[in-house]
Design an enzyme around this catalytic site. Structure first.
Site, PDB file in Angstrom:
ATOM      1  N   LYS A 195       0.815  -1.217   0.000  1.00 20.44           N
ATOM      2  CA  LYS A 195       0.000   0.000   0.000  1.00 20.44           C
ATOM      3  C   LYS A 195       0.853   1.273   0.000  1.00 20.44           C
ATOM      4  CE  LYS A 195      -4.024  -2.259   0.890  1.00 20.44           C
ATOM      5  NZ  LYS A 195      -3.699  -3.653   1.182  1.00 20.44           N
TER       6      LYS A 195
HETATM    7  C1  LIG Z   1      -4.385  -4.842   0.793  1.00 22.74           C
HETATM    8  C2  LIG Z   1      -3.640  -6.119   0.765  1.00 22.74           C
HETATM    9  C3  LIG Z   1      -3.975  -7.160  -0.109  1.00 22.74           C
HETATM   10  C4  LIG Z   1      -5.179  -7.077  -1.030  1.00 22.74           C
HETATM   11  O1  LIG Z   1      -5.037  -6.089  -2.010  1.00 22.74           O
HETATM   12  P1  LIG Z   1      -6.322  -5.522  -2.793  1.00 22.74           P
HETATM   13  O2  LIG Z   1      -5.825  -4.400  -3.595  1.00 22.74           O
HETATM   14  O3  LIG Z   1      -7.288  -5.106  -1.728  1.00 22.74           O
HETATM   15  O4  LIG Z   1      -6.861  -6.657  -3.596  1.00 22.74           O
HETATM   16  C5  LIG Z   1      -3.182  -8.297  -0.146  1.00 22.74           C
HETATM   17  N1  LIG Z   1      -2.127  -8.422   0.694  1.00 22.74           N
HETATM   18  C6  LIG Z   1      -1.773  -7.461   1.557  1.00 22.74           C
HETATM   19  C7  LIG Z   1      -0.613  -7.671   2.449  1.00 22.74           C
HETATM   20  C8  LIG Z   1      -2.524  -6.268   1.628  1.00 22.74           C
HETATM   21  O5  LIG Z   1      -2.158  -5.311   2.502  1.00 22.74           O
END
Ligand SMILES: *Cc1c(COP(=O)(O)O)cnc(C)c1O
Length: 497
Positions: free
Chosen positions: A113
């Site tokens: 993120k």
């Molecule tokens: C947010 C997240 C996901 C999922 O990603 P999306 O974009 O919501 O599909 C998978 N793994 C981790 C570690 C995350 O923080």
């Protein structure tokens, strides 16, 4: 490039306006009005250039109403050595002849993120300046764990903004929770919600919808740091290009050779960025959507029937514990050729009945691009253990879901082309489960999540990410716990105090 809403009532918004609003006023999501394409020559011209230059190239194609100087400034302030230590911003590691790992967790909060949330505050600030808003911005976030912390880090002490993060009280890992409740900054608030992620996300969406009527006294406009905001998705397109171009540079693939990506998926944001990269012309054959036991997307990709009327599981990959995957709406809009009426109908069905079914033609289009399977927790733990034994590489549980699903893909399809598994978090972030997987249940007994950080570091001679190391010494600053029904009032209180 102009933006329009997936619900068809909003057209011709500039990128700054779309990013500032976060969500379209008709309840839909912003998408580019036209596809963005890149030629083979253009792609090849990016081999060997820096991550920042690639980012500029891609962002500049989508965010045309920002100046080059604004984009460059935002990129430089987000993707620098101090934020992403190590030789590469987004390193690709080779696991075996067909599988590579794209490590997206070298940023400040140790999850992917950061790639979007380190840059979004700068884009948003330019967007607000451009669209002439005199109001301050309130960023509302619903998080399944990682978005919250990454958004807090990105927006803390950013002038003219206030950020409120809601997380499901039982739905995040201990370390994720501590990362958030110890957050410093004069403009931040973190609130636990008694409910799961879907309830939390729904609460935030409702506040968005009602905001024009809700808050006459409030001197803020709302925006979102969730992946419903287009400003979250564009920066994520960049690392798919980066991974491909790095493999090409290293001679692992030939120019124009097709590869697959495996993406551990929850809200469908990360994999949607991959879809846009593919649509642009990046040579991707299949996008493999890996889910955990909350496998609503797997069922959908196989059958065309999206059904949330099912048990919600708390798994060891909590950031994927999601039943209502917001960004699927964007995919439906794209694969129908922008048929907003159809999309609106499906989304209304989803809201009213908890399910919808797409027609055969749409399903075939989706299946031509996507493949999906899921991994249960036991399989995920086994995958972490086996991968460690075989390759001396430690996967976090989310990435392990992806590895497990890739093995299923291989055995069911026999498609052995080179594949990149998107590694979404550092194993340290979920270390109780990781320690259990590689050292056995006993190694975790009577130990706090923090003691286990050290156990994992010692067992693997890996370094604890800087952002997690000093957590136990930090003071808890946020203790509010509320019911989902109280979210609106919490926001009002926070913004009028
Ligand atoms: C947010 C997240 C996901 C999922 O990603 P999306 O974009 O919501 O599909 C998978 N793994 C981790 C570690 C995350 O923080």
């Amino acid at each position: 490039m102009l933006y329009e809403s997936t619900r068809g009532k909003i057209h011709s918004f500039s990128a700054p306006k779309a990013i500032k609003l976060g969500m379209a006023p008709d309840g839909g999501l912003f998408v580019p009005a036209e596809p963005v394409q890149i030629t083979k020559q253009q792609l090849n011209s990016l081999v060997g250039v820096s991550y920042q230059e690639k980012a500029f190239y891609i962002l500049n194609l989508f965010l045309t109403d920002f100046t080059a100087a604004q984009l460059k400034e935002s990129i430089t302030r987000a993707y620098h050595q101090k934020n992403f230590p190590g030789p590469k911003i987004a390193p690709v590691k080779k696991l075996n002849a067909e599988l590579y790992l794209l490590e997206l967790w070298h940023g400040p909060t140790a999850a992917f993120k950061d790639f979007a949330l380190q840059i979004l505050p700068y884009l948003l600030r330019h967007a607000v300046a451009k669209t002439g808003a005199d109001k301050k911005i309130a960023i509302l976030v619903a998080t399944s764990g990682d978005t919250g912390k990454a958004a807090l880090e990105g927006f803390k002490d950013v002038e003219g903004t206030k950020i409120i993060v809601f997380y499901p009280v039982e739905g995040v890992s201990k370390i994720q929770e501590l990362q958030m409740v110890t957050q410093e900054g004069s403009n931040v608030q973190v609130v636990a919600v008694r409910g799961n992620f879907d309830q939390t996300q729904r609460g935030v969406k409702e506040i968005f919808r009602e905001s024009p009527y809700l808050l006459p006294k409030i001197t803020y406009c709302f925006s979102s740091a969730n992946s419903i905001n287009w400003g979250r998705l564009v920066p994520q397109i960049v690392y798919y290009f980066s991974a491909y171009l790095d493999l090409q540079k290293q001679g692992e693939i030939a120019p124009s050779e097709e590869i697959n990506f495996v993406v551990p998926t929850g809200n469908f944001g990360n994999i949607l960025a991959a879809f846009y990269a593919r649509q642009m012309g990046l040579p991707i054959r299949k996008l493999i959507c890996a889910t955990n036991q909350n496998n609503v997307l797997t069922d959908f990709i196989r059958t065309g029937f999206y059904d949330c009327n099912r048990i919600f599981y708390q798994t060891i990959s909590p950031s994927m514990d999601i039943l209502v995957a917001s960004n699927l709406e964007r995919l439906l809009y794209e694969v129908t050729g922008h048929e907003a009426v159809k999309v609106e109908k499906w989304m209304t069905d989803l809201q009213e009945k908890g399910c919808f079914r797409v027609d055969e033609e749409v399903l075939e289009k989706i299946k031509a691009i996507f493949w999906s399977d899921f991994a249960a927790d036991e399989e995920t733990l086994t995958t972490i253990r086996d991968t460690y034994r075989q390759y001396n590489y430690i996967l976090d549980p989310h990435t392990a879901v992806g590895k497990n699903v890739h093995a299923k893909y291989l055995s069911q399809t026999g498609d052995t082309i080179k594949t990149v598994l998107v590694s979404t978090a550092s194993p340290f972030k979920f270390c109780p489960h990781v320690v259990k997987a590689i050292l056995g249940e006993k190694a975790t007994q009577n130990k706090s999540a923090f003691e286990l950080l050290d156990v994992l570091a010692r067992a693997t001679s890996l370094e604890i990410p800087p952002g997690l190391k000093n957590l136990p010494q930090k003071a808890v600053r946020h203790t509010l716990v509320i019911d989902p029904a109280g979210m609106k009032q919490t926001v009002i209180n926070s913004l009028t105090s």
